[in-house]
Design an enzyme around this catalytic site. Structure first.
Site, PDB file in Angstrom:
ATOM      1  CE  LYS A  52      33.649  48.039  25.166  1.00  0.00           C
ATOM      2  NZ  LYS A  52      34.211  48.127  26.513  1.00  0.00           N
ATOM      3  CD  GLN A  96      32.892  47.653  29.986  1.00  0.00           C
ATOM      4  OE1 GLN A  96      33.047  47.114  28.888  1.00  0.00           O
ATOM      5  NE2 GLN A  96      33.055  48.955  30.170  1.00  0.00           N
ATOM      6  CG  ASP A 119      40.444  47.125  27.039  1.00  0.00           C
ATOM      7  OD1 ASP A 119      40.146  47.795  26.031  1.00  0.00           O
ATOM      8  OD2 ASP A 119      39.640  46.823  27.939  1.00  0.00           O
TER       9      ASP A 119
END
Ligand code: NDP
Length: 284
Positions: A52, A96, A119
């Site tokens: 990422k 994460q 997200d």
């Protein structure tokens, strides 16, 4: 029939190039910024985070990584997120997953400011998606729609069948398709005669987590098949939830695994981060 391959790697590269151009054109303006929070030493998570950040740097997104030890407490994680919520140059915060055992992931995700929730996991953004209001949407379902659009697949009026009803893939994918005027059926482990339901699909999305579960006999000739699954076979081979060889004989188009939905997920994270900066500028 041999299905056309929908090349997620290529489409994701196009998305990243568009983002790079957009960021470069903003000369003199603020650069989008992403903070990635990694708790513990999960090897797969470390690889995801590295990828990422690499993609961020490629397109011109500023990124920071915050590592906390496996033993970090929930208040310590919350405190870091609250600090990041206040930093103006950070427009997106990604925690994460999975978080270590004993940490309440829902509480942690809801601590992220909804305005930086790239997200799309915060309940406020989930609610906005249900109500079809602008907000952040989970990256994988967003990537599926982008793949369909860039592959010129007609969504409006199509019969779309989504197999899998998780909060991060199946449900949001079904809602996005519904908002685009598809007629949507959302299936799960208790769906009766799944094969018959799937055979009605013009667009079939498999997000199940079971290797090669969708077989040729479950697919209508000419259907577009999007395979979200990532499964590792005992011999180490990576396969999706769709039996690629069999299904590609009947489908009109199909995504491979790897190289289908996976690369789109990261591309949409970058896109959401750029979007976050734009929302931020609009609200000033
Ligand atoms: P979950 O395990 O959260 O959900 C799986 C869903 O599949 C559930 O709704 C479950 O139904 C349904 N299901 C399980 N068995 C059956 C069955 N026999 N018949 C019909 N439905 C069934 O998975 P996720 O949504 O998180 O992930 C799905 C897959 O996608 C995984 O392989 C994952 O690795 C992959 N993935 C890939 C991403 C990418 O970037 N490409 C990102 C995220 C996930 P029920 O609710 O009834 O239990």
């Amino acid at each position: 029939m041999t299905a056309k391959i929908i090349d997620g790697k290529k489409v994701a590269k196009e998305v990243r190039e568009d983002l790079q151009r957009e960021i470069q054109s903003r000369t003199g303006s603020e650069v989008p910024g992403l903070a990635v929070v990694l708790v513990g030493e999960d090897p797969a998570s470390q690889i995801y985070v590295r990828n990422k950040r690499k993609m961020c740097s490629e397109v011109g997104i500023y990124s920071e990584e915050y590592r906390l030890p496996q033993t970090a407490t929930e208040p310590e994680i919350m405190s870091l997120i609250e600090d990041l919520n206040q930093i103006p140059k950070i427009h997106g915060i990604l925690v994460q997953l999975p978080l270590p055992k004993g940490i309440n992931a829902r509480r942690v995700l809801d601590a992220v400011s909804p305005a930086k929730d790239v997200d799309g996991f915060h309940y406020l953004n989930v609610g906005k998606l249900v109500a079809n209001q602008p907000g952040f949407v989970s990256c994988t379902p967003l990537g599926i729609i982008e793949l369909l659009d860039r592959s010129k697949v007609q969504i409006e009026g199509a019969n779309a069948v989504v197999v899998g009803r998780s909060d991060i893939v199946g449900k949001p994918a079904a809602l996005l398709l519904l908002h685009r005027n598809a007629t949507v059926t959302l299936c799960h482990s208790r769906t009766r005669d799944l094969g018959a339901v799937c055979r009605e699909a013009d667009i079939l999305i498999a997000a199940i987590g079971k290797p090669q579960f969708i077989t040729q006999d479950m697919v209508k000739p000419g259907a577009v098949v999007i395979d979200v699954g990532i499964n590792r076979l005992p011999d180490g081979k990576l396969v999706g939830d769709v039996d690629f060889d069999g299904v590609s004989e009947v489908a009109g188009a199909i995504t491979p695994v790897p190289g289908g939905v996976g690369p789109m997920t990261i591309a949409m994270l970058l896109s959401n981060t750029v979007q976050s900066l734009k929302y931020n500028e609009e609200s000033i």
